[in-house]
Scaffold this active site. Structure first.
Site, mmCIF file in Angstrom:
data_model
loop_
_atom_site.group_PDB
_atom_site.id
_atom_site.type_symbol
_atom_site.label_atom_id
_atom_site.label_comp_id
_atom_site.label_asym_id
_atom_site.label_seq_id
_atom_site.Cartn_x
_atom_site.Cartn_y
_atom_site.Cartn_z
ATOM 1 N N ASP A 52 -16.709 17.572 -41.331
ATOM 2 C CA ASP A 52 -16.362 18.967 -41.613
ATOM 3 C C ASP A 52 -14.949 19.055 -42.220
ATOM 4 O O ASP A 52 -14.487 20.132 -42.592
ATOM 5 C CB ASP A 52 -16.512 19.854 -40.374
ATOM 6 C CG ASP A 52 -15.664 19.400 -39.209
ATOM 7 O OD1 ASP A 52 -14.968 18.366 -39.317
ATOM 8 O OD2 ASP A 52 -15.686 20.098 -38.167
ATOM 9 N N GLU A 123 -17.934 17.696 -31.508
ATOM 10 C CA GLU A 123 -16.655 17.532 -30.808
ATOM 11 C C GLU A 123 -16.759 18.024 -29.363
ATOM 12 O O GLU A 123 -17.373 19.066 -29.111
ATOM 13 C CB GLU A 123 -15.566 18.332 -31.539
ATOM 14 C CG GLU A 123 -15.309 17.827 -32.947
ATOM 15 C CD GLU A 123 -14.219 18.606 -33.685
ATOM 16 O OE1 GLU A 123 -13.575 19.488 -33.070
ATOM 17 O OE2 GLU A 123 -14.009 18.319 -34.879
ATOM 18 N N GLU A 190 -9.827 10.392 -31.775
ATOM 19 C CA GLU A 190 -8.875 10.812 -32.806
ATOM 20 C C GLU A 190 -7.488 11.048 -32.211
ATOM 21 O O GLU A 190 -7.327 11.800 -31.244
ATOM 22 C CB GLU A 190 -9.384 12.092 -33.505
ATOM 23 C CG GLU A 190 -8.431 12.566 -34.594
ATOM 24 C CD GLU A 190 -9.052 13.539 -35.592
ATOM 25 O OE1 GLU A 190 -10.267 13.791 -35.531
ATOM 26 O OE2 GLU A 190 -8.291 14.050 -36.438
HETATM 27 O O1 KIV Z 1 -14.399 15.627 -40.302
HETATM 28 C C1 KIV Z 1 -13.888 14.485 -40.296
HETATM 29 O O2 KIV Z 1 -13.473 13.955 -41.328
HETATM 30 C C2 KIV Z 1 -13.795 13.787 -39.021
HETATM 31 C C3 KIV Z 1 -13.069 12.483 -39.005
HETATM 32 C C4 KIV Z 1 -11.611 12.702 -39.102
HETATM 33 C C5 KIV Z 1 -13.412 11.668 -37.816
HETATM 34 O O3 KIV Z 1 -14.276 14.248 -38.046
#
Ligand code: KIV
Length: 272
Positions: A52, A123, A190
């Site tokens: 996203d 998430e 992250e």
């Molecule tokens: O949306 C994204 O690019 C992510 C990565 C940073 C893991 O979730």
């Protein structure tokens, strides 16, 4: 005997698990369009994440919150059309899974059915337990995401390193165990301290994939536009830039403008 990763025709959840089991690091990058996905897949990337982060790098939004499920499906369709070998994982965008597990399941089914992707990512830990269970029950592989979860940026108030305090670190350890028990096939960590990522990675059977989480995660992910230097001013400590494409593309564009203005392009051999 397991095939070496370069001989594998299609990377699956089993291949990813086998890589952790034999100590081979997993390489993941983001992709949002056909052309880039084709390059990354042919280069041998293991997982392509339709993140996203498209909200930031493709659409120019400040956060990941505005991107919709329809937008994510559009990006995922383009990536899936390009890919022959990599596993394609698609982010469930903000608002498509938090309210209840039925909505979460419907969103995940739309992604899988309409794009042909191989897994979804979402998430959070205990807060989204019911949604994860329901999606997994439908046979859809789920990748978790803990630590700095950008969809909660207004709760955090800052993009700084998470889980430096013991209470937050313990919640992350508990959530990681929970996600494994629920049946997630992998977990993004992250922007957390490297030592915490090491502990979590060693305590789990499933692979962890770090971004700003140090060298002990079982794999690494970067946003492709950051890694290639297309995003100009984003230079966090965890980022390694392999190209400076913003500058290179700018120089090529200036050369093109110059050639057009000076009537050098097109020349005799470039016309019919
Ligand atoms: O949306 C994204 O690019 C992510 C990565 C940073 C893991 O979730």
């Amino acid at each position: 005997m397991s095939a070496s990763t370069s001989e594998i025709k299609r990377v699956t959840t089993h291949v990813i698990q086998a890589m952790k089991n034999r100590g081979e690091k997993i390489a993941m990058l983001t992709a949002y369009d056909f052309s880039m996905a084709r390059i990354l897949d042919e280069a041998g990337i293991d997982i392509l994440l339709v993140g996203d982060s498209a909200s930031n790098v493709m659409a120019g939004h400040e956060t990941t919150l505005p991107i919709t499920l329809d937008h994510m499906i559009y990006h995922a369709q383009s990536v899936v059309r390009a890919v022959h070998r990599a596993m394609v994982v698609v982010d469930l965008p903000f608002g498509s899974y938090q309210s209840n597990s039925e909505i979460a399941l419907k969103s995940a089914i739309r992604i899988m059915k309409e794009s042909g992707a191989h897994a979804v990512k979402l998430e959070g830990g205990a807060e989204v337990e019911e949604s994860i269970k329901r999606i997994l029950m439908a046979g859809i592989p789920v990748m978790g995401h803990l630590g700095l979860t950008p969809q909660s940026i207004y709760k955090f108030g800052t993009y700084t390193v998470r889980a430096k305090e013991e209470a937050e670190a313990q919640k992350l350890r508990d959530d990681a165990k929970l996600l494994e028990q629920l049946g997630c096939f992998a977990l993004v960590l992250e922007k957390i301290p490297a030592q915490l990522a090491k502990q979590v990675s060693e305590s789990l059977e499933i692979p962890t994939i770090g971004i700003g989480a140090g060298q002990h995660a079982d794999g690494q992910v970067l946003v492709t536009h950051d890694m290639l230097g297309i995003t100009k001013d984003f230079k966090p400590r965890f980022l390694r830039r392999y190209l400076e494409l913003f500058d290179l593309i700018g120089k090529a564009t200036q050369a093109y403008i110059q050639d057009v203005k000076s009537r050098d392009f097109p020349n005799d051999s470039e016309q019919y």
